[in-house]
Design a protein around this motif. Structure first.
Motif, mmCIF file in Angstrom:
data_model
loop_
_atom_site.group_PDB
_atom_site.id
_atom_site.type_symbol
_atom_site.label_atom_id
_atom_site.label_comp_id
_atom_site.label_asym_id
_atom_site.label_seq_id
_atom_site.Cartn_x
_atom_site.Cartn_y
_atom_site.Cartn_z
ATOM 1 N N THR A 109 1.399 12.282 13.882
ATOM 2 C CA THR A 109 2.772 12.560 14.276
ATOM 3 C C THR A 109 3.589 11.354 13.834
ATOM 4 N N SER A 110 4.487 11.571 12.872
ATOM 5 C CA SER A 110 5.251 10.462 12.309
ATOM 6 C C SER A 110 6.471 11.013 11.576
ATOM 7 N N ASP A 143 -1.586 9.725 9.280
ATOM 8 C CA ASP A 143 -0.485 10.240 10.099
ATOM 9 C C ASP A 143 -0.900 11.500 10.844
ATOM 10 N N GLU A 197 4.927 7.139 17.057
ATOM 11 C CA GLU A 197 4.159 7.739 15.981
ATOM 12 C C GLU A 197 2.677 7.556 16.276
#
Length: 122
Positions: free
Chosen positions: A38-39, A36, A29
């Protein structure tokens, strides 16, 4: 954080602190300044948003402004398999991170441009 979690931090002149969190059994992540990119959260968000667009909508070309960790790319290909994607990001570090993280099979259908989206899109 769990016992087997590992965090790497990279400092970018454009984005500040980029944190990469690795968890056993999960994909890596990415967070920028704590937000965030990419998570699991963004995966859910993209799934919900893209499912509102009919798969047979005829979308063939997609422009992504702000690549982040590149997490959106696999979702776009799943929803619109024949599409070609152009992604723009101003941070070379984020571009390199996204290239390392992504194992998408349609690399030849993705063009990543480095620069200010406001200038490139013009």
């Amino acid at each position: 954080m769990g016992l087997f979690d590992k965090t790497r931090e990279i400092v970018s002149t454009h984005n500040g602190t980029i944190s990469l969190l690795s968890r056993v059994g999960h994909k890596e992540e990415i967070f920028v300044q704590g937000y965030d990119q990419t998570s699991a959260y963004t995966d859910t968000m993209w799934n919900q948003a893209l499912n509102r667009i009919p798969a047979r909508s005829g979308i063939k070309r997609i422009l992504v402004l702000g690549l982040g960790g590149g997490g959106i790319i696999p979702f776009l290909f799943r929803r619109f398999p024949p599409c070609r994607i152009t992604a723009v990001d101003w941070d070379t570090i984020m571009i390199e991170i996204s290239k390392q993280m992504l194992s998408y099979k349609h690399r030849d259908k993705v063009c990543i441009l480095q620069g200010d989206a406001g200038e490139i899109v013009r």
